[in-house]
Design a protein around this motif. Structure first.
Motif, short mmCIF file in Angstrom:
data_model
loop_
_atom_site.label_atom_id
_atom_site.label_comp_id
_atom_site.label_asym_id
_atom_site.label_seq_id
_atom_site.Cartn_x
_atom_site.Cartn_y
_atom_site.Cartn_z
N MET A 118 0.83 -1.21 0.00
CA MET A 118 0.00 0.00 0.00
C MET A 118 0.86 1.26 0.00
N ARG A 119 1.92 1.25 0.79
CA ARG A 119 2.80 2.42 0.82
C ARG A 119 3.55 2.60 -0.50
N ILE A 120 3.95 1.49 -1.13
CA ILE A 120 4.65 1.58 -2.42
C ILE A 120 3.71 2.13 -3.50
N ARG A 121 2.42 1.70 -3.50
CA ARG A 121 1.48 2.24 -4.47
C ARG A 121 1.28 3.74 -4.29
N ALA A 122 1.21 4.15 -3.02
CA ALA A 122 1.10 5.58 -2.77
C ALA A 122 2.35 6.33 -3.25
N GLN A 123 3.51 5.71 -3.06
CA GLN A 123 4.76 6.33 -3.51
C GLN A 123 4.83 6.40 -5.03
N MET A 124 4.25 5.43 -5.72
CA MET A 124 4.29 5.44 -7.19
C MET A 124 3.51 6.62 -7.76
N ASN A 125 2.56 7.15 -7.02
CA ASN A 125 1.78 8.31 -7.48
C ASN A 125 2.34 9.62 -6.95
N GLU A 141 5.89 12.08 -6.68
CA GLU A 141 7.24 12.28 -7.20
C GLU A 141 8.26 12.49 -6.09
N SER A 142 7.82 13.00 -4.94
CA SER A 142 8.75 13.22 -3.83
C SER A 142 8.97 11.92 -3.09
N GLY A 197 10.32 4.45 -1.83
CA GLY A 197 10.74 5.79 -1.46
C GLY A 197 12.21 5.85 -1.09
N ARG A 198 12.69 4.79 -0.40
CA ARG A 198 14.10 4.78 -0.04
C ARG A 198 14.98 4.63 -1.29
N VAL A 199 14.52 3.84 -2.28
CA VAL A 199 15.29 3.74 -3.53
C VAL A 199 15.30 5.08 -4.26
N MET A 200 14.15 5.79 -4.30
CA MET A 200 14.10 7.10 -4.95
C MET A 200 14.97 8.10 -4.21
N ALA A 201 15.06 7.95 -2.89
CA ALA A 201 15.93 8.85 -2.15
C ALA A 201 17.39 8.63 -2.52
N VAL A 202 17.78 7.40 -2.77
CA VAL A 202 19.15 7.12 -3.23
C VAL A 202 19.39 7.74 -4.60
N PHE A 203 18.37 7.72 -5.48
CA PHE A 203 18.52 8.34 -6.79
C PHE A 203 18.66 9.85 -6.66
N MET A 260 10.08 -6.98 -7.67
CA MET A 260 9.99 -6.69 -9.10
C MET A 260 9.58 -5.24 -9.34
N ILE A 261 8.70 -4.71 -8.45
CA ILE A 261 8.33 -3.29 -8.60
C ILE A 261 9.55 -2.41 -8.39
N LEU A 262 10.35 -2.74 -7.36
CA LEU A 262 11.56 -1.95 -7.12
C LEU A 262 12.52 -2.02 -8.30
N GLU A 263 12.73 -3.21 -8.83
CA GLU A 263 13.64 -3.36 -9.96
C GLU A 263 13.10 -2.64 -11.20
#
Length: 458
Positions: free
Chosen positions: A303-310, A312-313, A321-327, A434-437
């Motif tokens: 549920m948190r990952i789906r919310a993060q997919m919508n 940009e922050s 979110g932690r992977v996006m923070a590394v990016f 798989m979503i993270l990858e």
């Protein structure tokens, strides 16, 4: 005779002689003493002879009286024997006349005796006898009367037999409530309200009763069937008037209830598994608890990952979110360096997503092995029992066989849901990985496009 008298006189003289210190007795005195003793002996002898003669006459008279009495009794015995023979002849003639007059009625009374015997057996085994006690006594007398040749059953007795048979049939179709003595499992006998359902069952206090043939009383079953059967019994007792309620009837008149009481319940089955069985149950519970916990955690993470997919922050409360923070922290780096940083971030999230899933798989494998262990130990007990007591009594081997089979069942029961839950949790964690990858690959693709566009513009 004279010598004997002389000897007696001498003995008497010696007994009457004075002591050693007295004066000696003369010969004349001794002769006088002998003569006096002989006179006394003659007198005593004559007295005894007269007494004997008198008693002989009396005994002869008694003998004569006894012979006369014997003769009288012999004559009386001969007379009685004659009368006995005459009476026997008369009884035989009368019996023959009675048999001739009875004709086919004799067969009827034979059938009556058989019917009364069958009816008595029905009454003794019928739960209706708890409401109508004492019916068997009449049938016992009727059986004896029907089998007798000196007394015939009366019309009233035949009508009463018909009435009792009709009453048994009538009461067998009724639901009656009455007070009766009930023997509790503790052995105590108490008077309780009893509800009888025809000739099948009786209940009291929401518990089934059984009719005991030996004691002629209602006995409460030591082990009652499950609530599925006892709850309708309580409802039946509480019903009033023409209210309709369901009830379980034992058509075998208590035999099925006894069998159900002897069959082990779930707790008894588990106890038969012994220590190995309890270990399997604990492991199965742990595996199921771990699976439920991981499913809850993974669903919340999804549920948190789906919310993060919508969004940009980057929000570091989820793996994406932690992977996006590394990016965001390395967006100025080249594509290869960014790929390494994203791969490191994804690798760091994998243990969080797959935590405890491996334990579920281990439990799913170990549980059947423990069941096999219990099977082997149970069969060892069976063979030890057979070596000690032989194979004559199967009950002696039932414990080991039960342990062998129950542990196998428990192992499978624990392993099957663990395998299923392990597959669900593992697939769920793989979906998130798989979503993270996928997101990381998309980030790298956009970064590479931006780098190539900047190089062309330059």
């Amino acid at each position: 005779m004279k010598l004997s008298n002389l000897f007696l006189a001498a003995t008497l003289a010696l007994s009457l002689a004075p002591s050693v210190n007295a004066e000696p007795v003369g010969v004349d005195s001794l002769l006088n003493l002998v003569e006096q003793g002989q006179a006394r002996d003659d007198k005593a002898f004559k007295a005894r002879l007269n007494e004997f003669n008198q008693s002989r006459a009396q005994q002869e008279k008694m003998l004569a009286d006894a012979k006369a009495e014997r003769t009288r009794l012999e004559n009386l015995s001969a007379t009685k024997e004659g009368q006995f023979r005459d009476q026997e002849t008369k009884i035989a003639d009368a019996q023959e006349r009675l048999t001739n007059r009875m004709g086919s009625l004799k067969e009827l009374f034979g059938v009556l005796q058989q019917v009364a015997g069958d009816t008595k057996a029905v009454f003794e085994g019928s739960v209706v006898s708890s409401e109508l006690p004492g019916r068997e006594a009449f049938l016992t007398d009727l059986i004896q009367t029907a089998g007798s040749t000196s007394k015939l059953p009366s019309i009233e007795e035949l009508e009463k037999l018909w009435f009792e048979m009709q009453r048994e049939a009538t009461y067998s179709g009724r639901i009656s409530k009455y007070n009766a003595e009930v023997v509790l499992p503790s052995g105590e006998t108490v008077a309780r309200p009893v509800v009888r359902i025809g000739g099948f069952n009786a209940v009291s206090g929401g518990k089934y009763l059984n009719w005991d043939l030996e004691t002629g009383r209602l006995v409460e079953l030591d082990k009652q069937p499950g609530s599925r059967y006892t709850d309708p019994a309580a409802e039946l007792e509480a019903a009033t008037g023409s209210a309709m309620t369901g009830f379980w009837i034992d058509p075998s008149r208590g035999q099925l209830l006894k069998i159900m009481g002897q069959s082990p319940e779930l707790g008894d089955r588990v106890d038969q598994g012994g220590v190995v069985g309890y270990i399997i149950i604990v492991l199965g519970a742990i595996g199921i608890a771990l699976a439920i916990w991981r499913m809850i955690v993974l669903n919340l993470e999804a549920m948190r990952i789906r919310a993060q997919m919508n969004n940009e922050s980057a929000n570091e409360n989820n793996a994406l979110g932690r992977v996006m923070a590394v990016f965001n922290a390395n967006n100025k780096a080249d594509t290869e360096t960014l790929e390494l940083h994203l791969g490191e971030a994804i690798a760091a999230e994998i243990p969080r997503l797959t935590r405890a899933i491996g334990w579920i798989k281990i439990i799913s494998v170990v549980a059947p092995l423990l069941g096999l262990l219990g099977t082997v130990t149970g069969m060892i007990d069976v063979f030890e029992t057979m070596s000690l007591f032989g194979t004559g009594d199967p009950k002696l081997m039932a414990g080991g066989i039960s342990q062998a089979l129950v542990t196998t069942v428990l192992g499978l029961v624990a392993a099957i849901p663990c395998v299923f839950l392990h597959t669900l949790t593992n697939n769920r964690s793989r979906e998130l990985m798989m979503i993270l990858e996928e997101r990381a690959t998309g980030i790298l693709a956009r970064q590479s496009e931006q780098t190539q566009s900047s190089a062309k513009a330059a």
